[in-house]
Scaffold this motif. Structure first.
Motif, mmCIF file in Angstrom:
data_model
loop_
_atom_site.group_PDB
_atom_site.id
_atom_site.type_symbol
_atom_site.label_atom_id
_atom_site.label_comp_id
_atom_site.label_asym_id
_atom_site.label_seq_id
_atom_site.Cartn_x
_atom_site.Cartn_y
_atom_site.Cartn_z
ATOM 1 N N LEU A 295 0.846 -1.193 0.000
ATOM 2 C CA LEU A 295 0.000 0.000 0.000
ATOM 3 C C LEU A 295 0.881 1.243 0.000
ATOM 4 O O LEU A 295 1.785 1.381 0.821
ATOM 5 C CB LEU A 295 -0.917 -0.004 1.228
ATOM 6 C CG LEU A 295 -2.012 1.054 1.236
ATOM 7 C CD1 LEU A 295 -3.031 0.798 0.120
ATOM 8 C CD2 LEU A 295 -2.727 1.076 2.590
ATOM 9 N N ILE A 296 0.575 2.133 -0.940
ATOM 10 C CA ILE A 296 1.295 3.393 -1.103
ATOM 11 C C ILE A 296 0.363 4.519 -0.658
ATOM 12 O O ILE A 296 -0.796 4.576 -1.073
ATOM 13 C CB ILE A 296 1.699 3.620 -2.581
ATOM 14 C CG1 ILE A 296 2.428 2.405 -3.153
ATOM 15 C CG2 ILE A 296 2.505 4.898 -2.745
ATOM 16 C CD1 ILE A 296 3.747 2.084 -2.535
ATOM 17 N N GLY A 297 0.875 5.407 0.183
ATOM 18 C CA GLY A 297 0.074 6.521 0.681
ATOM 19 C C GLY A 297 -0.090 7.635 -0.338
ATOM 20 O O GLY A 297 0.535 7.641 -1.404
ATOM 21 N N LYS A 298 -0.914 8.604 0.003
ATOM 22 C CA LYS A 298 -1.180 9.738 -0.880
ATOM 23 C C LYS A 298 0.091 10.505 -1.229
ATOM 24 O O LYS A 298 0.162 11.161 -2.254
ATOM 25 C CB LYS A 298 -2.184 10.692 -0.227
ATOM 26 C CG LYS A 298 -3.574 10.142 -0.129
ATOM 27 C CD LYS A 298 -4.495 11.139 0.545
ATOM 28 C CE LYS A 298 -5.901 10.590 0.662
ATOM 29 N NZ LYS A 298 -6.820 11.556 1.278
ATOM 30 N N ASP A 299 1.092 10.415 -0.357
ATOM 31 C CA ASP A 299 2.356 11.111 -0.580
ATOM 32 C C ASP A 299 3.327 10.312 -1.447
ATOM 33 O O ASP A 299 4.459 10.736 -1.672
ATOM 34 C CB ASP A 299 3.017 11.445 0.750
ATOM 35 C CG ASP A 299 3.352 10.208 1.585
ATOM 36 O OD1 ASP A 299 3.036 9.065 1.167
ATOM 37 O OD2 ASP A 299 3.937 10.382 2.676
ATOM 38 N N GLY A 300 2.904 9.143 -1.923
ATOM 39 C CA GLY A 300 3.756 8.331 -2.773
ATOM 40 C C GLY A 300 4.735 7.446 -2.028
ATOM 41 O O GLY A 300 5.610 6.837 -2.627
#
Length: 177
Positions: free
Chosen positions: A146-151
């Protein structure tokens, strides 16, 4: 001494800066160039997939997960790979057809890549290599990162972890906040 310092400075300026995870290029299953930068501001679940695996039924759970969260800036990127027991032998057209007809997949499919070994794609090197947030070789099909909104990577789930499990959905929901 000054000559040594100038030589070291000159040499260090020739070293290219490390590539950001979001800038690593890959291709869609339709052979279009893309990267995680195209999903900026979204939570992205990266999954290595296969059509002839005992875990292939996870496509169904992934689609349900996608439908549940896609309106909240959530994406799933499926990366077919043939690295485990040759369980993804198909070409792009065959993979697309299988995913659409058997599981009605609506999330993006990427081009088939290697997720381990000598031909490992740079994206997976960055995600699982020794310097990665969650280092360690991909063990099987349907591993999830899983990659967050910040990349930046925020979680890694093993292949047996079902997509709609509370363990995964709780982390996704927190990342979407």
């Amino acid at each position: 001494m000054m000559k040594l310092l100038l030589t070291l400075f000159a040499a260090s300026s020739l070293i290219a800066p490390a590539t950001e995870l979001v800038d690593i290029p890959f291709k869609t299953i339709k052979d279009k160039d893309t990267s995680l930068a195209d999903y900026d501001g979204k939570v992205v679940l990266i999954v290595n997939t296969a059509s002839k695996c005992g875990l292939t039924k996870q496509y169904e759970g992934l689609e349900k997960l996608y439908k549940k969260y896609k309106s909240k800036d959530f994406e799933i990127l499926a990366f077919p790979c043939n690295d485990f027991g040759k369980q993804e032998p198909g070409n792009a057209e065959e993979i697309q057809k299988f995913c659409k007809t058997k599981y009605a997949i609506s999330f993006p499919l990427m081009a088939k890549i290697h997720v381990k070994g000598e031909k490992q794609h740079p994206l997976y090197t960055a995600l699982t290599g020794p310097e990665a947030a969650f280092p360690g070789e991909v063990k099987w099909n349907f591993g999830k990162i899983l990659i967050g909104k910040d990349g930046e990577p925020i979680a890694r789930f093993n292949p047996n972890q079902k997509p709609q499990s509370p363990k995964i959905t709780s982390v996704i929901e927190k990342a979407l906040e």
